[in-house]
Design an enzyme around this catalytic site. Structure first.
Site, short mmCIF file in Angstrom:
data_model
loop_
_atom_site.label_atom_id
_atom_site.label_comp_id
_atom_site.label_asym_id
_atom_site.label_seq_id
_atom_site.Cartn_x
_atom_site.Cartn_y
_atom_site.Cartn_z
N CYS C 80 0.74 -1.11 -0.02
CA CYS C 80 -0.15 -0.23 -0.19
C CYS C 80 0.84 1.36 0.08
O CYS C 80 1.59 1.58 -0.83
CB CYS C 80 -1.24 -0.06 1.34
N HIS C 190 -3.66 -4.82 -0.06
CA HIS C 190 -3.18 -5.46 0.99
C HIS C 190 -3.46 -6.87 0.92
O HIS C 190 -4.85 -7.52 1.34
CB HIS C 190 -4.23 -4.86 2.17
N GLU C 192 -2.36 -9.08 3.22
CA GLU C 192 -2.68 -9.55 4.64
C GLU C 192 -4.26 -9.33 4.76
O GLU C 192 -4.81 -9.74 5.86
CB GLU C 192 -1.92 -8.95 5.69
#
Lengths: 409, 252, 215
Positions: C80, C190, C192
């Site tokens: 990001c 993202h 994650e």
């Protein structure tokens, strides 16, 4: 503190709080309201030797000691005795369309196949949400209703007297509310009257909980003229020259024998079905178009309980003055017992909301009971029992609170 | 057209997930951690945890829950309820939340949103708006979990929070939430048309039809759903397939 | 296997730590130069403003450390804001210099903001490979059109097309959603927070680190 303080109303001298919920030992039990006189000694909730109130003790009983399947069967057997097969009404359900009566009437009709007629003893002054819920009870809930509104001129005067003489403005209302069920039953030739909860759940004597039937003393009288309203008897009102017995028609409790002869029985649904007031709320929203109060109800944290009468907040305000416990205490105690909140949370809420003054309808209330603000406070302060209240620098403080922030704690 | 996000909203009280109606009532519906994991595994796009009683008790206590949930749930997590200070935000984000939802604190001090978005970035700051209808096409902002009216107009307020730097809005209809009778379409249309930040519509979904009706008739960007999932009325894949069948793009 | 996650007070690092742990790798937070240089792989997380991010990197003396690490040829991934800072500069709040590890600028998503086109871009959105080969990269075995979670208002525009690993479309504008330059990777999305597919990307990164360090 060495001085011995006066305890009004014959209340227990030492203020104690239930170890499980937040109710105090000052909480009065239900009484035969039309015998309520000025200065009479109050019966209060019982605490056992472990410091637990009878309402909590009863709740434990509810959870583990009662066979609810068996109670349901008893209910079905009971209803089978009264169920009509010709389209006539077979059960009277008194109520306002609030969560409890909404549940009671709807479940009797749509689950148990009865044909209820709901009867509403009109609130002093309908709130918008109260009126809406009452209408929805009919229009969405699919029920029949009779709304019975007593002569407002008399009702206001009785309420005014009740406020000033008893600091119990709801006393006349409660008289009518208790009578209307059996009275309507007699008028319509219906034998069964079904209320929702048994007040015993809240701390009347535990024996009352083992009985599904309401004590006849609450709704019948053998001498109507001796019935008391706001501390004055019916006879006294008539003697004043302003009223005749005709004006008291809605309040005249049927005679015991008449009711026995008519075969009228008054039961509590709470005896047969395990009662959870919050679950009644959910049921009412799902089935009878019930809506919670749009804003937090004054004096408490909740939005779903007792929201149909503008005078209602003053009922709770006067219990705060007389007994040291307000609306939040009642709501929170119930929710602790029904495992919605913990005792610590309840104490926190009581500290936060219990003494909140109900401002929204204050002006209307004063108008209703034809009293000035000064007169209001004079009466209120007269009824503060010294064992509960202390005046400190012009401010009244509770001596003892459940959150232990009273001035004597 | 962007893909619509289907978000699970889990209201929490202590260690329980609860579900009210009109933001009232504390009926327990499960374990919030297991529910979050379950929804994640079944394809939900995001989770929102709201502390339903933070307003009552002047506290916020979801850190432990967030920490746990983050270990097994790898989709964005938003936490709201009782976020009152910059420190509260910091703690929430440190515990693993990606975004925080702020309502009461922002109404009491609008500059809080401005400050927070400058420190943590707009994408972290979701303005939570509880709306109650007061007239045709007019809604009032409420705070404290639907308890206290503010006198603020929702449409004015949402423009204000956009200016202050909120990255998104989660809009809850108090009138509809928990009823399973459908979203407040007019409310969501009006709010989505007032601003250029993403709107998450919350409150009222009872079935896929409700979602389709809302999404086909408004510019909202996401739906936050609760009762329909918590009571097992429909499962996530069925909801998403129904949306796709109606030409509404979603992630499968 | 030592994966260092740069700690500069920015970003939701807990989720990244958890994602690596979920893949069986112990990642750790650090801003110590020797720990970073010593790691087998390094992640630069980040959310928020470019200038704030660069300011924090400066504050903790991390800019040179990162540049030194990258020279070791061990895998490095920015997520990001972390990806945006790999570039030369950003136009957010006036011009701010970035790490300059990949040529190109960071610009605001050039869409006309309205009730139809919202900013920030917050959504699950698809990766396109545009005939770029993903084998052996962090997108190894990822299906085209996989949905990843995006939340941003700015995008990187690599000068060299060969640095583009994937593109994504938002409101009719196609932007670069991930980059690769030698050992440097960047994801605008993202991983994650992108469910199972995101975890696969994390896993791919770990595999690349393994290959690089233990071949």
């Amino acid at each position: 503190m060495s001085e011995k303080l006066d305890a009004y109303y014959g209340l227990p001298y030492k203020v104690k709080f239930c170890k499980k919920c937040v109710i105090s030992n000052q909480r009065p039990s239900s009484t035969v309201e039309f015998k309520n006189e000025k200065g009479e000694k109050k019966k209060v909730i019982n605490f056992n030797e472990d410091g637990i109130c009878s309402a909590c003790a009863y709740h434990d009983e509810k959870e583990t000691g009662i066979d609810w399947e068996d109670r349901d069967k008893k209910l079905r057997d009971l209803l089978a005795q009264f169920r009509s097969d010709d389209g006539s009404y077979d059960v009277i359900v008194p109520g306002s369309g609030g969560k409890d009566s909404a549940y009671t009437a709807h479940v009797l009709k749509y689950k148990y196949g009865m044909n209820p007629l709901t009867v509403t003893w009109a609130p002093h002054l309908y709130t918008d949400i109260g009126w809406k819920n009452m209408q929805e009870w009919m229009h969405t809930g699919g029920l029949d209703n009779i709304l019975y509104t007593p002569n407002g001129v008399l009702h206001k005067e009785m309420t005014k007297n009740a406020f000033h003489n008893l600091l119990h403005p709801f006393q006349p209302f409660i008289v009518g509310q208790r009578i209307i069920g059996p009275a309507m039953a007699k008028k319509f030739g219906v034998k069964l009257v079904m209320y929702g909860e048994n007040q015993a759940e809240y701390g009347n004597s535990i024996e009352e909980n083992t009985n599904p039937i309401m004590n006849m003393d609450f709704y019948s009288s053998d001498n109507a003229l001796e019935m008391k309203f706001g501390g004055l008897s019916m006879q006294e009102y008539i003697d004043s020259g302003n009223y005749t017995k005709d004006d008291f028609a809605p309040y005249i409790a049927p005679e015991k024998q008449e009711l026995i002869d008519a075969g009228v029985e008054v039961h509590y649904l709470g005896y047969y079905l395990k009662w959870d007031p919050q679950e009644c709320y959910y049921y009412a929203v799902d089935n009878t178009g019930f809506q919670a109060n749009p804003v937090r109800t004054e004096g408490t944290y909740s939005k779903y309980s007792s929201i149909d009468d503008k005078i209602d907040p003053f009922h709770y305000f006067t219990t705060l003055i007389k007994f040291g416990i307000g609306r939040c205490t009642y709501d929170a105690a119930q929710e602790v017992r029904n495992d919605k909140i913990t005792r610590d949370e309840a104490a926190y809420l009581v500290k936060k909301y219990d003494t909140e003054f109900p401002n929204i309808y204050f002006k209307e209330f004063l108008e209703y009971i034809d009293t000035t603000e000064d007169e209001f406070w004079k009466t209120v302060n007269k009824h503060r029992s010294p064992h509960i209240w202390k005046e400190l620098s012009g401010e009244w403080r509770l001596r003892h609170t459940v959150a232990k922030n009273g001035c004597d704690d | 057209m962007n893909k619509i996000r289907v978000i699970a909203r889990i209201d929490v009280k202590n260690e329980f997930a609860i579900k009210g109606i009109h933001l009232e009532g504390l009926r327990k519906v499960g374990n919030p951690n297991s529910m979050a994991i379950d929804y994640y595994k079944n394809g939900i796009d995001e989770i929102v945890f709201m502390d339903a009683v933070a307003a009552y008790y002047d506290r916020n206590s979801l850190s432990n829950l967030i920490q746990s949930a983050c270990k097994d749930v790898f989709i964005p997590i938003t936490v709201g309820g009782g976020i009152r200070t910059v420190d509260d935000i910091r703690i929430a984000l440190k515990s693993g939340a990606d975004k925080v939802a702020i309502n009461t604190a922002a109404v009491q001090d609008p500059d809080f949103i401005n400050k927070a978005s400058k420190i943590f970035g707009s994408q972290c700051i979701v303005s939570s708006i509880e709306a109650k209808k007061v007239d045709e096409d007019k809604w009032e902002v409420y705070t404290d979990n639907g308890r206290e009216p503010t006198g603020l107009d929702v449409l004015e307020w949402v423009k204000e929070v956009e200016k202050l730097g909120a990255g998104e809005v989660i809009l809850t209809s108090i009138d509809k939430e928990g009823t399973k009778k459908g979203f407040d379409l007019r409310l969501n249309q009006a709010v989505a048309d007032s601003v250029s930040i993403p709107i998450i519509s919350s409150g009222g979904m009872g079935n896929s039809g409700d979602a389709i009706h809302l999404l086909k008739n408004s510019n909202t960007d996401a739906i936050a759903i609760a009762s329909v999932l918590h009571y097992g009325l429909e499962n996530i894949q069925d909801i998403k397939r129904a949306l796709l069948d109606n030409e509404i793009r979603v992630r499968l | 296997m030592k994966i260092a996650i740069i700690d500069y007070d920015i970003g939701n690092v807990q989720s990244i730590l958890n994602a690596f742990e979920n893949q069986g790798v112990c990642a750790f937070l650090t801003r110590e130069k020797n720990e970073i240089l010593d790691a087998d792989g390094v992640i630069l997380p980040g959310v928020g403003a470019f200038s704030h991010g660069m300011g924090c990197l400066k504050k903790y003396n991390l800019i040179d450390t990162i540049k030194e690490y990258v020279k070791t040829n061990k895998p490095f991934m920015g997520i990001c804001l972390g990806m945006q800072m790999l570039f030369e500069e950003s136009e957010e709040f006036g011009t701010t210099l970035g790490l300059g590890l990949i040529s190109g600028k960071v610009i605001k998503l050039p869409i006309q903001r309205s009730k139809f086109e919202k900013l920030p871009h917050v959504s699950w959105n698809e990766l396109s490979n545009k005939n770029i080969r993903w084998d052996g990269t962090i997108l190894n075995e990822i299906e085209e059109s996989s949905d990843m979670y995006f939340v941003h208002s700015f995008v990187a525009t690599p000068k060299d097309e060969r640095n583009i690993l994937s593109t994504t479309e938002y409101s009719g504008y196609e932007f670069c959603s991930s980059v690769k330059k030698d050992n440097i990777y960047g994801c605008q999305f993202h991983p994650e927070k992108s469910g199972k597919i995101g975890l696969k990307i994390i896993d791919n990164f770990v595999k690349i680190c393994k290959e690089k360090n233990y071949e």
